[in-house]
Design a protein around this motif. Sequence first.
Motif, PDB file in Angstrom:
ATOM      1  N   LYS A   1       1.043   3.955  -3.219  1.00  0.00           N
ATOM      2  CA  LYS A   1       1.076   5.312  -2.754  1.00  0.00           C
ATOM      3  C   LYS A   1       2.336   6.387  -3.335  1.00  0.00           C
ATOM      4  CE  LYS A   1      -1.963   5.119   1.210  1.00  0.00           C
ATOM      5  NZ  LYS A   1      -2.074   5.416   2.788  1.00  0.00           N
ATOM      6  N   ASN A   2       3.571   5.791  -3.220  1.00  0.00           N
ATOM      7  CA  ASN A   2       4.507   6.400  -3.355  1.00  0.00           C
ATOM      8  C   ASN A   2       4.694   6.609  -5.242  1.00  0.00           C
ATOM      9  OD1 ASN A   2       5.442   6.912  -0.864  1.00  0.00           O
ATOM     10  ND2 ASN A   2       6.711   4.998  -0.790  1.00  0.00           N
TER      11      ASN A   2
ATOM     12  N   VAL B   1       1.090  -1.314  -0.012  1.00  0.00           N
ATOM     13  CA  VAL B   1      -0.007   0.102   0.213  1.00  0.00           C
ATOM     14  C   VAL B   1       0.792   1.214   0.017  1.00  0.00           C
ATOM     15  CG1 VAL B   1      -1.746   1.295   1.342  1.00  0.00           C
ATOM     16  CG2 VAL B   1      -2.016  -0.933   1.183  1.00  0.00           C
ATOM     17  N   GLU B   2       1.986   1.307   0.819  1.00  0.00           N
ATOM     18  CA  GLU B   2       2.935   2.385   0.933  1.00  0.00           C
ATOM     19  C   GLU B   2       3.320   2.631  -0.311  1.00  0.00           C
ATOM     20  OE1 GLU B   2       3.115   4.543   3.298  1.00  0.00           O
ATOM     21  OE2 GLU B   2       1.522   3.549   4.411  1.00  0.00           O
ATOM     22  N   SER B   3       3.997   1.206  -0.993  1.00  0.00           N
ATOM     23  CA  SER B   3       4.500   1.766  -2.325  1.00  0.00           C
ATOM     24  C   SER B   3       3.700   2.051  -3.451  1.00  0.00           C
ATOM     25  CB  SER B   3       5.371   0.410  -2.702  1.00  0.00           C
ATOM     26  OG  SER B   3       4.342  -0.654  -2.970  1.00  0.00           O
TER      27      SER B   3
ATOM     28  N   ALA C   1       2.146   6.293  -7.029  1.00  0.00           N
ATOM     29  CA  ALA C   1       0.897   7.126  -7.571  1.00  0.00           C
ATOM     30  C   ALA C   1       1.653   8.809  -7.495  1.00  0.00           C
ATOM     31  CB  ALA C   1      -0.172   6.978  -6.917  1.00  0.00           C
ATOM     32  N   GLU C   2       2.168   8.917  -6.533  1.00  0.00           N
ATOM     33  CA  GLU C   2       2.898  10.467  -6.279  1.00  0.00           C
ATOM     34  C   GLU C   2       3.890  10.565  -7.360  1.00  0.00           C
ATOM     35  OE1 GLU C   2       4.741  13.092  -2.523  1.00  0.00           O
ATOM     36  OE2 GLU C   2       4.291  11.230  -2.403  1.00  0.00           O
TER      37      GLU C   2
END
Length: 299
Positions: free
Chosen positions: A196-197, A192-194, A199-200
């Motif tokens: 988000k990164n 999930v964190e990756s 996508a940013e």
Amino acid sequence: MSLILAVLGLFTALYLLSGLRQINQWEAALRFTLGKLTGRVSPGVTLFLPGIQELRRIDTRMKNRDLLQQMVITRDNVTTMVDAVVYYRVVDPEKATLAVENYENAMKDRAKVVLRDVVGETRLDELLAHREEVAAKVRAQVEAVAAAWGLHVEMIGLQDIALPPQMQEVLAKGAIAERDRRYVVIKSEADVESAKNFAEAAGILARSPGAMELRRFEALANLSQGNTKVIFDLAKPYDDVRHAAVAMAEAAATEAKPARVQQGQRAVDAEAQREAEAALEEAALEEQRTARRGRMGGA
């Protein structure tokens, strides 16, 4: 006569010397005269009358005694072998001498009985996870009885808890399953964190064409280090890629509109199509009229 006195004096001296005793600092001595307790003797050298008086020495230092390994069945019917140790000391020598015949054996037997009762009321998981709490409960119950004997239980510790081989395998499998569960949870959180990164980063690259081009060159440099042959179209402009990405984003945004807006848009498109079809029919009719007039004029 003088010989008799000398002999009596010698026997008296030997008798008194036989009544000399040394009391250590860590000991408490009780004097009994004709079987009756007549007082406590202070540490040092003391004199008593053998045959008439008796001295009982009691060690007041802390003692540790092992409780032999015993088989205990827990509350959930699991057979365990418990090995414990008890630490205690004498705080009242009079009670320890007069209230119980052998305070050391009495202490060990009482601790075994209480340990068996407490462990029998405890589940295996609680016994393994809260060993100190179980030991504290055993100590409190033993202390309630040992206080009447002039003893103080300092601590009771569970040295070892042995389980059957089958139960050890079950616990090992449970531990492995728990580790696997933690691994899956941690990996999903990392995904999930990756995401988000990523996508940013994609948003930043979409707003900066130069950064996207540098990223493309970096990917080419990484691919060129291996033995695999990769064909990459360097002539393809970046704007085409960017426009395609923008078009895909707009299409996704259009699909994500509320259902009402999409239905309204469909209704407007249908109305426009009907108007266009009516206009085409009107134009066709007008052409037919014009053609008829031309044929009539020619005739």
